[in-house]
Scaffold this active site. Structure first.
Site, short mmCIF file in Angstrom:
data_model
loop_
_atom_site.label_atom_id
_atom_site.label_comp_id
_atom_site.label_asym_id
_atom_site.label_seq_id
_atom_site.Cartn_x
_atom_site.Cartn_y
_atom_site.Cartn_z
CE LYS A 221 -10.44 -3.50 3.75
NZ LYS A 221 -9.72 -4.62 4.45
CD GLU B 181 -3.06 -1.10 2.14
OE1 GLU B 181 -3.05 -0.18 2.98
OE2 GLU B 181 -3.94 -1.96 2.08
P1 PGA Z 1 -6.35 -6.14 2.61
O1 PGA Z 1 -5.85 -5.15 3.73
O2 PGA Z 1 -6.95 -5.36 1.52
O3 PGA Z 1 -5.11 -6.90 2.23
O4 PGA Z 1 -7.36 -7.05 3.27
C1 PGA Z 1 -6.46 -3.93 4.03
C2 PGA Z 1 -6.84 -3.85 5.49
O5 PGA Z 1 -6.65 -4.81 6.25
O6 PGA Z 1 -7.39 -2.84 5.91
ZN ZN Z 2 -7.62 -3.98 8.08
#
Ligand code: PGA
Ligand code: ZN
Length: 460
Positions: free
Chosen positions: A370, A233
């Protein structure tokens, strides 16, 4: 309002293709065309540190091609199963489209057609509707959200009362140092983040973040710890001796920029504890490797995290405990909920049913949002509505596997969520969203409020 028979936003074509994400892994892109001739496009993101209760991302499992990660089946599901069922529906009626998608899939976790297929179709629908109506995506999403959020209490008594009711430029929660599954497990904790709570606009917040990010890189370099690598990220991935050293170094970088830790810029953690859980004799525990190999019980781990909140200006902690460590969550919440935002990510997986069940047990006070954890925009909005009704802060979030798709920037502003978590300020799949927010700030001006750190009033 039901679909007008000659609506410009009636769906005439749905087409998917396989494209690649920021980790070079295949993902699903969908294009939807409307009667007006306008097209909307979206790409599914993809997580690495996934929660066990997330909707299923369909992968081909054909080892001979792309290590089994191909998404040709998901693409075929869009073209052959979803497309014929969606043609003729009005893209502006997001709930109808999403309901149809869920009916077609027919499973609780999108395992038949794939959440990667569903999410790309669901988001492309919103883009197509906006384009066909000649509106900005943010304006269209605002309307869809307002419909979904209907009846949300408007009294100003709850601490989230300023959220979800109007357009809001989100306060960014930004990754500075990466660990866990996003950076070769050099540290146990996944993200060490900052929140510019004292900034007086989104663009000022971003200025501060970028300045701190570069100062931190310099600082690590001076110590021979240079980030060398950035994680998935965009956060630095230095080989620090302990998790706590990452926290201390970020504080130092903030001060070195002439900003006050806590007042101007607060700290946040994404522990992502699910990914270093070790159950011993039926008891939840956490295996820490950085800074010496230790196994801590939930109670010991909570005590350690709590001690950090006394030493450092930490205002937000995500997934401090395993997604199934309900007793641990029930223990940490009353201890910290008055001073820290406790975010459930793997815990809630943006699932309205899980959110209702767990929040009813007094767990956490914030939910990570998400879209691909649950599958469709409508279900995501259902979770956000429940969150605000229960006085939980929603935090709109990207995944570690992202693309140039910046839909979540518009989504965060449209829903007035108040916060967004995209990753760091390096790598273009991250900047695609930060830059879109700059465009929205300029375009919307006074129509979008800046609440900044005031959303945390009540935490002390
Ligand atoms: P991930 O991580 O997209 O790899 O699940 C993002 C998070 O844990 O916030
Ligand atoms: Zn997370």
């Amino acid at each position: 309002m039901s679909a007008a028979p000659h609506s410009a936003s009636r769906i005439t074509q749905v087409h998917a293709r396989e494209v690649f994400d920021s980790r070079g892994r295949p993902t699903v892109e969908v294009e939807i065309t409307c009667t007006s001739g306008h097209t909307g496009r979206a790409i599914a993101p993809s997580g690495a540190s996934k929660g066990r209760f997330e909707a299923l991302e369909l992968r081909d499992q054909t080892a001979s091609r792309l290590g089994g990660a191909g998404v040709r089946q998901a693409v075929a599901n869009v073209d052959t199963i979803m497309a014929p069922a969606l043609i003729g529906l009005d893209a502006a009626e997001q709930d109808q489209v999403d309901r149809r998608l869920l009916e077609l899939d027919g499973t609780a976790n999108c395992s038949r057609l794939g959440a990667n297929a569903l999410v790309a179709v669901s988001l492309a629908t919103a883009h197509a509707a906006a384009a066909a109506q000649g509106r900005l995506l943010v304006e269209h999403l605002y309307e869809v959200w307002q419909k979904a959020a209907h009846g949300l209490p408007t009294q100003g008594r709850t601490r989230t009362a300023a959220l979800g009711r109007s357009l809001v430029m989100p306060l960014p929660m930004v990754n500075m140092i990466s660990g866990g599954l996003h950076a070769g497990k050099n540290l146990d904790f996944q993200d060490f983040l900052i929140i510019p709570v004292g900034a007086n606009s989104y663009s000022q917040a971003l200025d501060w973040i970028v300045t701190i990010y570069h100062r931190l890189g310099k600082l690590l370099g001076e110590r021979g710890l240079e980030g060398v690598l950035v994680g998935d990220e965009g956060g630095y991935g230095p080989r620090l001796a302990a998790n706590e050293q990452a926290v201390a170094t970020v504080v130092e970088a903030i001060s070195a920029c002439g900003l006050t830790p806590g007042r101007d810029v607060a700290l946040a953690l994404d522990v992502a504890a699910t990914h270093f859980t070790e159950i011993q004799d039926g008891q939840f525990g956490y295996r820490l490797s950085a800074g010496g190999n230790r196994w801590l019980t939930s109670a010991e781990f909570i005590a350690e995290i709590e001690s950090w909140t006394r030493k450092y200006p930490i205002i937000s902690i995500e997934d401090p405990l395993d997604e199934a460590d309900t007793a641990g969550w029930q223990a940490i919440t009353p201890r910290l909920h008055n001073k820290v935002q406790l975010i459930g990510d793997d815990l809630f997986v943006t699932n309205p049913q899980r959110f209702e069940a767990l929040s009813g047990q007094g767990i956490a006070n914030s939910v990570l949002i998400k879209v691909n954890q649950i599958g469709t925009l409508s279900q995501t909005f259902a979770t956000m509505r429940l969150a605000l009704a229960a006085d939980y802060w929603p935090v709109v979030s990207a995944r570690s596997g992202e693309t140039e798709d910046a839909t979540i920037a518009d989504l965060a502003v449209a829903t007035g969520a108040g916060q967004i978590k995209i990753g760091s300020v390096a790598r273009s799949e991250r900047l695609a969203k930060y830059n879109q927010l700059l465009r929205l700030e300029e375009r919307l001006q006074d129509r979008a409020a800046w609440l900044g750190g005031t959303i945390f009033t009540g935490l002390h």
